[in-house]
Design a protein around this motif. Structure first.
Motif, PDB file in Angstrom:
ATOM      1  N   PHE A   1       7.452  -3.046   3.108  1.00  0.00           N
ATOM      2  CA  PHE A   1       5.965  -1.904   2.734  1.00  0.00           C
ATOM      3  C   PHE A   1       6.341  -1.292   1.198  1.00  0.00           C
ATOM      4  N   MET A   2       7.557  -0.909   1.097  1.00  0.00           N
ATOM      5  CA  MET A   2       7.949  -0.284  -0.126  1.00  0.00           C
ATOM      6  C   MET A   2       7.619  -1.213  -1.475  1.00  0.00           C
ATOM      7  N   ASP A   3       7.926  -2.439  -1.150  1.00  0.00           N
ATOM      8  CA  ASP A   3       7.823  -3.345  -2.223  1.00  0.00           C
ATOM      9  C   ASP A   3       6.161  -3.558  -2.723  1.00  0.00           C
ATOM     10  N   LEU A   4       5.344  -3.627  -1.446  1.00  0.00           N
ATOM     11  CA  LEU A   4       3.672  -3.395  -1.646  1.00  0.00           C
ATOM     12  C   LEU A   4       3.415  -2.352  -2.397  1.00  0.00           C
ATOM     13  N   ILE A   5       4.099  -1.100  -2.184  1.00  0.00           N
ATOM     14  CA  ILE A   5       3.658  -0.094  -2.687  1.00  0.00           C
ATOM     15  C   ILE A   5       3.943  -0.170  -4.491  1.00  0.00           C
ATOM     16  N   ALA A   6       5.333  -0.495  -4.523  1.00  0.00           N
ATOM     17  CA  ALA A   6       5.936  -0.517  -6.017  1.00  0.00           C
ATOM     18  C   ALA A   6       5.095  -1.530  -6.964  1.00  0.00           C
TER      19      ALA A   6
ATOM     20  N   ASN B   1       2.083  -1.966  -6.666  1.00  0.00           N
ATOM     21  CA  ASN B   1       0.710  -1.503  -6.513  1.00  0.00           C
ATOM     22  C   ASN B   1      -0.509  -2.636  -5.803  1.00  0.00           C
ATOM     23  N   GLU B   2       0.224  -3.267  -4.679  1.00  0.00           N
ATOM     24  CA  GLU B   2      -0.496  -4.201  -3.954  1.00  0.00           C
ATOM     25  C   GLU B   2      -1.167  -3.521  -2.894  1.00  0.00           C
ATOM     26  N   LEU B   3      -1.387  -2.124  -2.618  1.00  0.00           N
ATOM     27  CA  LEU B   3      -2.151  -1.522  -1.661  1.00  0.00           C
ATOM     28  C   LEU B   3      -3.171  -0.821  -2.073  1.00  0.00           C
ATOM     29  N   LEU B   4      -4.388  -1.023  -1.523  1.00  0.00           N
ATOM     30  CA  LEU B   4      -5.572  -0.361  -2.094  1.00  0.00           C
ATOM     31  C   LEU B   4      -5.434   1.188  -1.571  1.00  0.00           C
ATOM     32  N   GLU B   5      -4.808   1.344  -0.553  1.00  0.00           N
ATOM     33  CA  GLU B   5      -4.631   2.770   0.034  1.00  0.00           C
ATOM     34  C   GLU B   5      -3.643   2.795   0.893  1.00  0.00           C
ATOM     35  N   HIS B   6      -2.759   3.793   1.067  1.00  0.00           N
ATOM     36  CA  HIS B   6      -1.828   3.674   2.383  1.00  0.00           C
ATOM     37  C   HIS B   6      -1.592   5.307   2.648  1.00  0.00           C
ATOM     38  N   ALA B   7      -0.715   5.334   3.984  1.00  0.00           N
ATOM     39  CA  ALA B   7      -0.690   6.676   4.757  1.00  0.00           C
ATOM     40  C   ALA B   7       0.353   6.283   5.649  1.00  0.00           C
ATOM     41  N   VAL B   8       1.265   7.431   6.002  1.00  0.00           N
ATOM     42  CA  VAL B   8       2.082   7.497   7.030  1.00  0.00           C
ATOM     43  C   VAL B   8       1.360   8.088   8.146  1.00  0.00           C
ATOM     44  N   VAL B   9       1.534   7.231   9.279  1.00  0.00           N
ATOM     45  CA  VAL B   9       0.828   7.901  10.405  1.00  0.00           C
ATOM     46  C   VAL B   9       1.901   7.735  11.549  1.00  0.00           C
ATOM     47  N   TYR B  10       2.152   8.892  12.040  1.00  0.00           N
ATOM     48  CA  TYR B  10       3.271   8.817  13.066  1.00  0.00           C
ATOM     49  C   TYR B  10       4.554   8.343  12.519  1.00  0.00           C
ATOM     50  N   GLY B  11       4.783   8.653  11.402  1.00  0.00           N
ATOM     51  CA  GLY B  11       6.360   8.080  10.653  1.00  0.00           C
ATOM     52  C   GLY B  11       6.377   6.706  10.254  1.00  0.00           C
ATOM     53  N   ASP B  12       5.014   5.968  10.616  1.00  0.00           N
ATOM     54  CA  ASP B  12       4.811   4.511  10.233  1.00  0.00           C
ATOM     55  C   ASP B  12       4.033   4.366   9.159  1.00  0.00           C
ATOM     56  N   TYR B  13       4.339   3.328   8.215  1.00  0.00           N
ATOM     57  CA  TYR B  13       3.360   3.242   7.090  1.00  0.00           C
ATOM     58  C   TYR B  13       2.345   2.396   7.431  1.00  0.00           C
ATOM     59  N   LYS B  14       1.227   2.924   6.950  1.00  0.00           N
ATOM     60  CA  LYS B  14      -0.045   1.747   7.198  1.00  0.00           C
ATOM     61  C   LYS B  14      -0.705   1.578   5.869  1.00  0.00           C
ATOM     62  N   GLY B  15      -1.265   0.311   5.413  1.00  0.00           N
ATOM     63  CA  GLY B  15      -1.851   0.108   4.151  1.00  0.00           C
ATOM     64  C   GLY B  15      -2.939  -0.936   4.201  1.00  0.00           C
TER      65      GLY B  15
END
Ligand SMILES: Nc1ncnc2c1ncn2[C@@H]1O[C@H](COP(=O)(O)OP(=O)(O)OP(=O)(O)O)[C@@H](O)[C@H]1O
Length: 218
Positions: free
Chosen positions: A80-85, A87-101
């Motif tokens: 998931f961190m790699d996707l963020i790095a 810039n492959e996520l349109l939008e992401h957020a932390v929901v109850y400690g887990d990442y969603k994007g």
């Protein structure tokens, strides 16, 4: 007669379509918790099979009843961190400690295929995507007919504790203030799910008939 007309015009009558095929749409459905986003999208997928509902990617572990690629795409936190790095996520957020994007690639691939893309986002996520895509995507805000109707729906769903209900109501009040950022507002009135879905279908049809088509670039 047609030949005579062509002769008189000095040029053949053109049989080609007078307008190009409509461009694929990026459609965002948002609104307060409990307004009926999931229920409406589920029905919309049945009546508009050609619209692709984007499957969210999450770092949370898969649960027994869940199916990879249907409920979510499951990845490790590192992935998931790699996707963020990248810039492959349109939008992401932390929901109850887990990442969603929202994976950009899925949206891009569908659009290249000529498919419309539907995103379900919370109001905050929709605001983020609005900043990125501006007028190039269609933003629909769903509301219940009243606050009372919304809360009754949430209570009947029986998924939230009393405290969580209080938070959701307070959040919904704040979210309502952001309605003016959206292109359309659709009231999902009690017992009127079919009408809600048909209003959203009308919005899609109207968007397809725009002279100046929206054109999201990701
Ligand atoms: N038009 C409607 N009339 C009556 N009940 C409805 C209607 N639309 C949705 N519901 C019901 O209201 C409840 C909340 O709907 P749903 O879970 O789809 O909301 P949601 O916006 O996706 O919520 P959340 O953001 O919390 O996931 C569900 O039990 C659903 O079946």
């Amino acid at each position: 007669m047609l030949e005579e007309l062509e002769q008189a015009l000095g040029s053949p009558l053109d049989s080609q379509p007078q307008v190009p095929s409509p461009k694929p749409l990026v459609l965002v459905i948002s609104g307060p918790s409990g307004v009926g986003k999931d229920a409406v999208i589920k029905r919309l997928q049945e009546v508009r099979k050609e619209v692709h509902f984007v499957v969210t990617v999450t770092s949370r572990p898969i649960r027994p009843h869940e199916v990879e690629g249907i409920d979510y795409y499951f990845v490790s936190k590192a992935e998931f961190m790699d996707l963020i790095a990248r810039n492959e996520l349109l939008e992401h957020a932390v929901v109850y400690g887990d990442y969603k994007g929202i994976p950009k690639k899925q949206v891009r691939d569908c659009m290249l295929n000529g498919q419309d893309v539907l995103l379900r986002l919370d109001v905050q996520g929709a605001a983020t995507v609005r900043k990125l895509l501006g007028q190039d995507a269609v933003f629909i805000f769903m509301v219940a007919e009243s606050e009372m109707a919304l809360v009754k729906r949430l209570v009947e769903r029986k998924t939230e504790s009393f405290d969580k209900l209080l938070i959701r109501i307070a959040t919904a009040r704040k979210e309502l203030e952001l309605m003016s950022e959206f292109d359309y507002v659709v009231v999902n009135a009690d017992g009127q799910l079919e009408q809600t879905v048909s209003k959203i279908c009308s919005i899609i049809d109207a968007e397809k008939a725009r002279v100046h088509q929206r054109c999201a670039q990701l």
